[in-house]
Design a protein around this motif. Sequence first.
Motif, PDB file in Angstrom:
ATOM      1  N   ILE A 102       0.774  -1.232  -0.058  1.00  8.86           N
ATOM      2  CA  ILE A 102      -0.008  -0.120  -0.061  1.00  8.86           C
ATOM      3  C   ILE A 102       0.917   1.225   0.190  1.00  8.86           C
ATOM      4  O   ILE A 102       2.047   1.117   0.395  1.00  8.86           O
ATOM      5  CB  ILE A 102      -0.973   0.084   1.169  1.00  8.86           C
ATOM      6  N   ASN A 103       0.292   2.324  -0.283  1.00 10.80           N
ATOM      7  CA  ASN A 103       1.101   3.709  -0.312  1.00 10.80           C
ATOM      8  C   ASN A 103       1.598   3.991   1.121  1.00 10.80           C
ATOM      9  O   ASN A 103       0.477   3.638   2.019  1.00 10.80           O
ATOM     10  CB  ASN A 103       0.394   4.829  -1.326  1.00 10.80           C
ATOM     11  N   ASP A 104       2.421   4.534   1.378  1.00 14.70           N
ATOM     12  CA  ASP A 104       2.903   4.819   2.818  1.00 14.70           C
ATOM     13  C   ASP A 104       1.840   5.875   3.253  1.00 14.70           C
ATOM     14  O   ASP A 104       1.860   5.979   4.544  1.00 14.70           O
ATOM     15  CB  ASP A 104       4.191   5.573   2.839  1.00 14.70           C
ATOM     16  N   LEU A 105       1.210   6.718   2.676  1.00 13.94           N
ATOM     17  CA  LEU A 105       0.444   7.491   3.242  1.00 13.94           C
ATOM     18  C   LEU A 105      -1.199   6.897   3.583  1.00 13.94           C
ATOM     19  O   LEU A 105      -1.645   7.283   4.417  1.00 13.94           O
ATOM     20  CB  LEU A 105       0.091   8.843   2.153  1.00 13.94           C
ATOM     21  N   VAL A 106      -1.202   5.895   2.913  1.00  9.54           N
ATOM     22  CA  VAL A 106      -2.610   5.247   3.037  1.00  9.54           C
ATOM     23  C   VAL A 106      -2.160   4.375   4.488  1.00  9.54           C
ATOM     24  O   VAL A 106      -3.117   4.385   5.314  1.00  9.54           O
ATOM     25  CB  VAL A 106      -2.723   4.103   1.898  1.00  9.54           C
ATOM     26  N   ALA A 107      -0.881   3.868   4.676  1.00 12.52           N
ATOM     27  CA  ALA A 107      -0.452   3.358   5.872  1.00 12.52           C
ATOM     28  C   ALA A 107      -0.588   4.364   6.917  1.00 12.52           C
ATOM     29  O   ALA A 107      -1.034   4.237   8.260  1.00 12.52           O
ATOM     30  CB  ALA A 107       0.653   2.751   6.025  1.00 12.52           C
ATOM     31  N   THR A 108      -0.167   5.690   6.862  1.00 10.53           N
ATOM     32  CA  THR A 108      -0.250   6.720   7.878  1.00 10.53           C
ATOM     33  C   THR A 108      -1.794   6.826   8.147  1.00 10.53           C
ATOM     34  O   THR A 108      -1.821   7.234   9.391  1.00 10.53           O
ATOM     35  CB  THR A 108       0.511   8.025   7.399  1.00 10.53           C
ATOM     36  N   THR A 109      -2.339   7.252   7.167  1.00 15.53           N
ATOM     37  CA  THR A 109      -3.720   7.512   7.388  1.00 15.53           C
ATOM     38  C   THR A 109      -4.403   6.405   8.357  1.00 15.53           C
ATOM     39  O   THR A 109      -5.229   6.459   9.213  1.00 15.53           O
ATOM     40  CB  THR A 109      -4.464   7.739   6.303  1.00 15.53           C
ATOM     41  N   MET A 110      -4.224   5.203   8.033  1.00 13.92           N
ATOM     42  CA  MET A 110      -4.733   4.006   8.708  1.00 13.92           C
ATOM     43  C   MET A 110      -4.324   4.165  10.382  1.00 13.92           C
ATOM     44  O   MET A 110      -4.965   3.748  11.155  1.00 13.92           O
ATOM     45  CB  MET A 110      -4.420   2.468   8.154  1.00 13.92           C
ATOM     46  N   GLY A 111      -2.973   4.484  10.431  1.00 16.34           N
ATOM     47  CA  GLY A 111      -2.495   4.495  11.599  1.00 16.34           C
ATOM     48  C   GLY A 111      -2.959   5.835  12.488  1.00 16.34           C
ATOM     49  O   GLY A 111      -3.219   5.717  13.632  1.00 16.34           O
ATOM     50  N   ALA A 112      -3.004   6.796  11.743  1.00 17.75           N
ATOM     51  CA  ALA A 112      -3.546   8.264  12.640  1.00 17.75           C
ATOM     52  C   ALA A 112      -4.753   8.099  13.327  1.00 17.75           C
ATOM     53  O   ALA A 112      -4.803   8.407  14.442  1.00 17.75           O
ATOM     54  CB  ALA A 112      -3.621   9.285  11.390  1.00 17.75           C
ATOM     55  N   VAL A 113      -5.858   7.282  12.646  1.00 21.88           N
ATOM     56  CA  VAL A 113      -7.000   7.370  13.683  1.00 21.88           C
ATOM     57  C   VAL A 113      -6.980   6.357  14.696  1.00 21.88           C
ATOM     58  O   VAL A 113      -7.669   6.102  15.428  1.00 21.88           O
ATOM     59  CB  VAL A 113      -8.222   6.600  12.456  1.00 21.88           C
ATOM     60  N   LEU A 114      -5.829   5.512  14.886  1.00 23.03           N
ATOM     61  CA  LEU A 114      -5.641   4.652  16.113  1.00 23.03           C
ATOM     62  C   LEU A 114      -4.812   5.396  17.100  1.00 23.03           C
ATOM     63  O   LEU A 114      -4.706   4.836  18.198  1.00 23.03           O
ATOM     64  CB  LEU A 114      -4.950   3.548  15.518  1.00 23.03           C
ATOM     65  N   LEU A 115      -4.285   6.630  16.554  1.00 27.59           N
ATOM     66  CA  LEU A 115      -3.228   7.278  17.738  1.00 27.59           C
ATOM     67  C   LEU A 115      -3.995   7.706  19.023  1.00 27.59           C
ATOM     68  O   LEU A 115      -5.179   8.308  18.939  1.00 27.59           O
ATOM     69  CB  LEU A 115      -2.627   8.441  17.076  1.00 27.59           C
TER      70      LEU A 115
END
Length: 340
Positions: A102-115
């Motif tokens: 996946i694109n790294d920003l897709v990964a960042t967005t998936m992670g952001a909502v978990l922070l």
Amino acid sequence: MIDNALLLAGDIGGTKTTLALYHQGQSPAHPLAQHTFQNSRATDFHQLIERFLQQTKSSPAFACFGIAGPVLGNQAEMTNLDWTISGEDLQQQFHFQQAFLINDLVATTMGAVLLPVADLQTLNIGSPVAGSAVAVLAPGTGLGQSFLTHDGTQLVPHPSEGGHISFAPRDTRQMQLLAHLQQKYAHVSAERVCSGSGLPNLLDFMQTQIPMPPQFTHDLASAIDKTPVIVSTALEALHNNQTNHIALQTVFLFVDILADQAANLALTTMALGGIFLGGGLAPRLAPFINQEHFMTLFTRGIYHDLLQNIPIKIIINPQTATMGAAAYGFQKIATLKNIS
């Protein structure tokens, strides 16, 4: 022996790669093992995986990697690194049942909502609309963008190469900046003015308006990467109240452009659930952001009230993309199990 309960997740950037091992059902925030590698010390991505799996003595059945570049057909050509990564090749070499790219920003967005709150710095509390899109704007080496929607059952990530849209100046100085950069580039994208690689472009422009101090000139001449020098010098100028220092004015210009790009992304994706500012630069720029001024720039135009209600937060956890790759991997594994 392949362990069906294990997931290998990672964040592959232009400079470094973080790999982490997870047990299914485990929180993406708490890996079994994690290590960060310098990409310059490896000939390809496969070599880094081999090292990590040897270190952890593990054989995960699944893998999911966030990659700095567009992903098409489960294959990625990295934007700022001469690596080609194929999910199919990874499956064959490491005997993964599935390897998701996946694109790294897709990964960042998936992670952001978990922070948790502790991993975020709030610029605007806002009033998020439940179930609405959430977006990430990430100035790092380049300018990454991505957003999430919800289909009623699960989060649906959407990749974007919006960092390469044309830069649209908002005032006279930015118009002068655009004219200046058009002498250098055939196309002046947002990334040319709102990223780590773009910050030296702003400094080059600012030299047409503000003199360069000799020490700053010397520090830049001896630097391999000018961006950290610009930011550190600007921070020193801020602390010393040297408001007219060229480094500080350069960073202030960068932050103004960042606010405008964040508003553009919010309107384009209708990210009423919130905007996250990520990437390597965002947390380093926090001291330079005047909240009131930033929001004045962000809430422009006829949708002032709508933009005013959008939460804006800075991501300060550097492992967010790794967490997001794990979250995406877990979601895909669950989907595969439901199908079977």
